[in-house]
Design an enzyme around this catalytic site. Structure first.
Site, short mmCIF file in Angstrom:
data_model
loop_
_atom_site.label_atom_id
_atom_site.label_comp_id
_atom_site.label_asym_id
_atom_site.label_seq_id
_atom_site.Cartn_x
_atom_site.Cartn_y
_atom_site.Cartn_z
CB THR A 211 -12.26 -78.96 -32.15
OG1 THR A 211 -13.47 -79.49 -32.70
CG2 THR A 211 -12.61 -78.02 -31.02
CG ASN A 212 -14.97 -77.39 -36.46
OD1 ASN A 212 -16.13 -77.62 -36.12
ND2 ASN A 212 -14.24 -78.27 -37.13
NE ARG A 213 -16.83 -69.57 -33.23
CZ ARG A 213 -16.78 -69.15 -31.97
NH1 ARG A 213 -17.55 -69.68 -31.05
NH2 ARG A 213 -15.95 -68.17 -31.63
#
Ligand code: C5P
Length: 403
Positions: A211-213
């Protein structure tokens, strides 16, 4: 952008329920948003709270039974009822609900409500047994049938010691319902906005994902701003922790593939698609059906590209004309403007929101953002550090300018 509550006249009725302590906070929130809040306390409400508390937060007179029978008693109830653009009774007791359902007007609040010509919103608060009682349920049904907006009750700990439905919902949620009600008929009325939010999750195996921030906060703020301007909003989100904006249709997705499907479906008849989500650019070639065990050695993760959803929709737009307006985000760590400009063109966008993700005080996860709005036509707007809500309002203002 004007907030939908500003300048509105709200008649806030408070009845004899212990949840009344939350009503002062509600009165304060509505007043701070610019509403003129006239409060009526029933006789039983006075056992719990003093009118002065409400007067202090609203800066206006709070009315009691004495005002019905005082010097101006012959007009006060009519005036309060007529002036109101919303009668909001929070908390409403089983007793007041019964009175309203049957047109009984035996105190200032019920008389004023009967005299009003505006929407009625109620937030029930009572013991679980009282709420479940067939008489209360029948009264609630009658009020709903007549168009009353019922907010709650929530489930949880009740003052009686029981747990169950009967708690008044929190003031913030009632406030959001009031804002949604007043937002209808705004300048974006009848226009469908599809907004995406959050970072996608690309599964590796049943327990792990990439995933990402992205927190989803900017997308949620855009959804709220569009709702405030009167739009019909569908929010396609990967985030289940943020409170969904009242009035938005929520579609929960997890992966880039699920987001693509939802976006394609919802955009067919949309006025605008605003892609604030951070969609993964790569996904594992294959999701392992069993958890990868460390005993089998360090795995090599093979990735493939995900489709660029925005680009695909941009291509569709040039054929079908839908969505009418396409807005993207560009999160860049270098050559911000040049990269954003290139995306604006290659993805066939009407507007791109460019932000430098290396800034410490803005961007991912935090509540602030510093962005440049680059439209297809016209001048770019370089905004200072703002809250994500303010950034969202600026985006909606640009769109409103296209009308
Ligand atoms: O090209 P880049 O990924 O930087 O573009 C960002 C914009 O494109 C964002 O609005 C994002 O939501 C969207 N996007 C997309 N599909 C992807 C990757 C990004 O729609 N696979």
């Amino acid at each position: 952008m004007k907030n939908p509550i500003e300048g509105r006249t709200i008649l806030l009725g408070v009845t004899g329920s212990i949840a009344i302590y939350k009503a002062a906070d509600l009165a304060s929130k509505l007043t701070q948003a610019g509403a003129k809040v006239d409060v009526i306390l029933t006789e039983k409400a006075l056992h719990f709270m003093n009118p002065l508390t409400f007067q202090s937060v609203t800066g206006r007179k709070a009315y009691t039974e004495d005002d019905l029978w005082g010097g101006e008693g012959h007009v006060v109830h009519i005036e309060l009822g007529r002036a109101a653009e919303l009668v909001l009774i929070a908390p409403i007791s089983a007793n007041t609900m019964a009175s309203l359902a049957h047109g009984i007007a035996d105190n200032l609040l019920t008389v004023a409500t009967l005299a009003s010509h505006c929407p009625l919103m109620i937030a029930p608060a009572m013991d679980g047994g009282m709420f479940a009682n067939p008489a209360t349920q029948a009264n609630l049904h009658i009020l709903k049938e007549r168009g009353a907006i019922v907010v709650g009750p929530a489930e949880g700990h009740l003052a009686s010691g029981l747990t169950g439905p009967g708690r008044m919902v929190e003031p913030a949620e009632i406030f959001d319902n009031v804002r949604f009600l007043f937002s209808r008929g705004g300048p974006l009325q009848g226009k469908k906005f599809v907004i995406t939010a959050g970072g996608t999750r690309e599964p590796i195996d049943p327990v792990r994902f990439i995933t990402n921030r992205s927190s989803g906060k900017q997308g949620y703020a855009v959804a709220q701003a569009a709702l405030n301007a009167g739009a019909d909003v569908t929010l396609i989100t990967t985030n289940s922790e943020l409170t969904p904006p009242v009035g938005a249709v929520i579609k929960s997705v997890e992966t880039a593939a699920e987001m693509q499907k939802a976006v394609e479906e919802e955009s067919k008849d949309a006025y605008a698609l605003i892609m604030a989500a951070a969609v993964a650019d790569f996904t594992p070639i294959q999701e392992q059906t069993q958890k990868i065990k460390k005993e089998t050695g360090i795995p090599v993760l093979e990735l493939r590209s995900t489709p660029d959803i925005l680009k695909l929709i941009g291509e569709k737009k040039s054929i079908t004309g839908f969505p009418k307006k396409l807005i993207g985000f560009a999160a860049e760590s270098q050559d911000l403007i040049a990269n954003a400009q290139r995306k604006l063109e290659t993805k066939n966008l009407d507007l791109i929101v460019a932000n430098n993700i290396l800034a410490k005080d803005a961007g991912f996860e935090v509540d602030n953002n510093r962005v440049v709005l680059i439209p297809k036509k016209g001048e770019s707007i370089s905004l200072p550090l703002l809250s994500k809500q303010e950034v969202a309002e600026k985006i909606i203002e640009v769109i409103l300018g296209w009308e």
